[in-house]
Design an enzyme around this catalytic site. Sequence first.
Site, PDB file in Angstrom:
ATOM      1  N   ARG A  81      70.817  42.498   2.761  1.00  0.00           N
ATOM      2  CA  ARG A  81      71.462  41.414   3.504  1.00  0.00           C
ATOM      3  C   ARG A  81      70.612  40.168   3.369  1.00  0.00           C
ATOM      4  NH1 ARG A  81      75.568  43.920   3.489  1.00  0.00           N
ATOM      5  NH2 ARG A  81      76.825  44.602   5.269  1.00  0.00           N
ATOM      6  N   GLU A 133      76.271  33.560   3.552  1.00  0.00           N
ATOM      7  CA  GLU A 133      77.220  33.653   2.439  1.00  0.00           C
ATOM      8  C   GLU A 133      78.664  33.620   2.969  1.00  0.00           C
ATOM      9  OE1 GLU A 133      75.809  37.510   1.010  1.00  0.00           O
ATOM     10  OE2 GLU A 133      77.602  38.454   1.832  1.00  0.00           O
ATOM     11  N   HIS A 190      77.573  38.973  -3.927  1.00  0.00           N
ATOM     12  CA  HIS A 190      77.729  40.166  -3.071  1.00  0.00           C
ATOM     13  C   HIS A 190      78.716  41.161  -3.690  1.00  0.00           C
ATOM     14  CE1 HIS A 190      77.488  41.731   1.339  1.00  0.00           C
ATOM     15  NE2 HIS A 190      77.658  42.724   0.470  1.00  0.00           N
TER      16      HIS A 190
END
Length: 321
Positions: free
Chosen positions: A237, A266, A284
């Site tokens: 993360r 993000e 991601h």
Amino acid sequence: MPTLVVTHWQTPAVVARIEREFTPRYNTLGRPYTQDELLAAADGADALFVSSADKLDARFFQLLPASVRVISTFSVGYEHVDRAAAAAAGIPVGYTPDVLNDATADIALLLLLGASRRAFEAQQLVRSGEWATRGTAHLLGWGITGKRLGIFGMGRIGRAVAQRARAFGMTIHYYNRTQLPPQMEEGAVYHASAESLLRVSDFLSLNAPNSPATRHFLNAETLAMLPHGAIVVNTARGGLVDDETLIAALKSGQVAAAGLDVFEGEPKINPGYADLPNTFLLPHIGSATVETRTAMGMLALDNIVAVLEGKPAPSLLPPPA
Ligand code: 8YV
């Protein structure tokens, strides 16, 4: 059939199962629901199939319509779920561990290689047409064979990263809250403190969950503990990294290169990363394979079906600490 709110896109195989087993209510907005939109969609529904983009905080559980009996999130990470509030509301929440270990560990290795072999600059050279000579001085990277890989967080994904990195000839070191039994360590060297791990990490892979304890784990102080010229990768993360200090370390050379799949805030990322040549950046995509996303969707649905049928669910969130 039970009514299921589905807040995000699913693979055709998962959609086919949803159509067979539920009366679906899809989010067709083309963006995540706001919390109030999700609560409105939940009115009269039996179950919610959500993702990490949906914030399930105390307010959410207070306002959740009484018809809802179970929620499952399409993620292994669950920092978006207030587990105490869910428990107080009596709502079981499922999640999707394990099925994404391999896909995410693959991306960690892609980042590790992409950063260490300067894949971004190499791509640019070829695609821009500027690759004019067969120069032997071009884009020298840093080898990984024989180097020490420090893994911060030796859970299921961390161990899958270790397994792959061993095949590349790396020596594995790790920090974890508790030391693993030898059969799970498979020769990896345990460090009882993060500082001790950082001091030996030629390469560092972040694989710990996002929590108040890990927030901005990588900061000016901890980055300075790494060997000069270390390479950092993050598939966990973005919140684990203090972006400004990592960007400063990438500029100074303290960190030679970084491979990042996750970012604080993000999809808006700190623009400093994109300005640097020594970053290898992905949006991601750790779990983004057809197989893995299908397995995640099926597991999330298994949780929902089990709870609705009064059976033990395969993966509910652990109770709050
Ligand atoms: C997903 C993830 O991309 O599982 C997680 O925690 O971060 C990823 O697998 C994400 O949850 C999809 O919303």
